[in-house]
Design a protein around this motif. Structure first.
Motif, PDB file in Angstrom:
ATOM      1  N   ASP A 154       0.672  -1.133  -0.131  1.00  0.00           N
ATOM      2  CA  ASP A 154       0.111   0.151  -0.138  1.00  0.00           C
ATOM      3  C   ASP A 154       0.774   1.316  -0.179  1.00  0.00           C
ATOM      4  N   ALA A 158       0.891   3.977  -2.919  1.00  0.00           N
ATOM      5  CA  ALA A 158       0.596   5.337  -2.543  1.00  0.00           C
ATOM      6  C   ALA A 158       1.570   6.330  -3.141  1.00  0.00           C
ATOM      7  N   THR A 161       1.140   6.396  -7.033  1.00  0.00           N
ATOM      8  CA  THR A 161      -0.162   6.981  -7.206  1.00  0.00           C
ATOM      9  C   THR A 161      -0.004   8.605  -7.082  1.00  0.00           C
TER      10      THR A 161
END
Length: 422
Positions: A154, A158, A161
């Motif tokens: 994650d 992140a 992204t």
């Protein structure tokens, strides 16, 4: 008396405590000074760099802590003093790369006075420079991040992204008429094209490579993708007998989902509704044999289209456009197979690797010849890099936009035409 001489060295009689010349000659010479190996001050960074190189060459599952220790000429104990596990080394490299990607999209304070194109050009240069500098390991993020633990996965996602969002914002300043979806597609495409250099060993001088990636990125930004596109129908597949085909399809799905090392023959048998793992061996000799069959299917799909496309076309541009359409449609229909083709090559047996790599090189060379024929200003080396970038882009867009309504095949076809035909 005996108690008095304990711990004293006995002397021959008549020496009266003096050393004779013979004794001096017989005395051992002074031992050479022991070579002291000093621990480097940057040992932790050295270990991280060497392990990253090992992961880049052999993949996460192809490297052990002992392998890394041998590369550094240190003991495993010394290695564990700095990192508790192989996973911690792997995690550090992947998060380092995602951090670099995010850093590359940051602008200096003086950029406030720059034009939108100058700001975007600065970021493109940073992304490309950092990717070239880390070429041996950038592919790890694309193909092996699924081996990260959930929290680390994650965190990495992140960061990427955020990097894509920053690039998308900069593109919007240059192309304010584009909608959010189109901006996202172009931002993902740029990262895919630039990072594709980690998937292969095609080389051109560093300055040429940087200029080629920069020009291609700007072509993707400036391209008009609004025209209606047509999507060709994929050719009929030559299916194997039912069980062969089912086993192969289920194996590919599992390899895609979990990674080849984490899938057993028992898992494949269960997925194919076979009673026992032994039933798999009636169709394939081993799990490795299934992986090779998957690679051959993917390669045959691409290689088999080349000769008919060239024969039916009047120009190299037409032949290339036909091949692009067939490649995109075939890849979208079998997304898991396309991903496995890139991600699991290191797990194929060496003898099969040689054969498959030769076939891959032939495919790239045939496409590159068409690119050079259509764009004679390019060298074969540059054309090969663009073909690799185009193939890689299809995989990344297929993963980033699983909904075909957001990034339909006809849009991807136009992007590949933009990369290869300019």
């Amino acid at each position: 008396m005996a108690g008095k001489i304990i711990g004293r060295r006995a002397r021959p009689r008549g020496t009266k405590g003096k050393t004779t010349s013979n004794q001096a000659d017989d005395a051992p010479s002074e031992a050479p000074a022991r070579k002291v190996r000093r621990r480097p001050k940057n040992r932790r960074a050295q270990i991280a760099a060497e392990s990253a190189a090992a992961f880049g060459a052999h993949g996460y599952h192809g490297v052990s802590m002992d392998d890394i220790a041998r590369r550094l000429d240190i003991s495993s104990t010394a290695l564990y003093r700095h990192f508790p596990s192989k996973y911690s080394l792997f995690r550090e490299e992947l998060l380092r790369l995602s951090g670099l990607a995010l850093t590359a999209t940051e602008l200096p304070p003086e950029a406030e006075d720059w034009s939108p194109r100058a700001r975007l050009d600065h970021v493109l240069d940073a992304i490309i420079s950092l990717t070239i500098a880390n070429r041996p390991t950038v592919a790890l993020v694309r193909w092996e991040r699924r081996y990260l633990e959930p929290a680390d996965f994650d965190e990495l996602n992140a960061q990427f992204t955020a990097a894509i969002a920053a690039l998308r914002t900069l593109i919007s300043e240059v192309r304010p008429e584009l909608d959010r979806r189109d901006l996202a597609i172009r931002a993902v495409s740029i990262f895919a094209v630039v990072s594709s250099i980690g998937d292969h060993h095609a080389t051109v001088p560093a300055k040429t490579l940087s200029a080629l990636l920069t020009a291609t990125s700007w072509t993707l930004i400036d391209a008009d993708l609004s025209r209606p596109g047509s999507t060709p129908k994929a050719g009929k597949q030559r299916h194997q007998p039912f069980k062969h085909d089912l086993l192969l399809r289920k194996a590919v799905e599992l390899f895609h989902e979990r990674g080849y090392p984490n899938v057993s023959v028992e898992d494949i048998a269960t997925a194919a509704d076979l009673s026992a793992a032994s039933a798999v061996y009636r169709y394939y000799r081993s799990k490795s044999d299934l992986l090779v069959a998957a690679f051959r299917r993917a390669a045959d799909r691409v290689s088999g289209a080349i000769a008919p496309a060239i024969a039916a076309a009047d120009t190299p541009d037409e032949a290339l456009a036909t091949l692009i359409g067939l490649y995109v449609v075939g890849s979208f229909e079998e997304r898991a197979l396309t991903f496995v083709y890139y991600a699991e090559f290191s797990h194929v047996d060496h003898a099969d690797q040689v054969t498959l790599r030769h076939l891959q090189q032939l495919i790239i060379a045939e496409w590159a010849k068409l690119v050079v024929a259509a764009r004679p200003e390019l060298s074969m080396g540059e054309a090969r890099i663009l073909v690799h970038a185009a193939f890689s882009l299809v995989v990344d867009l297929g993963r980033a936009f699983t909904d075909d309504g957001i990034c339909p095949p006809d849009k991807v076809i136009q992007l590949l035409e933009t990369i290869l035909l300019g």
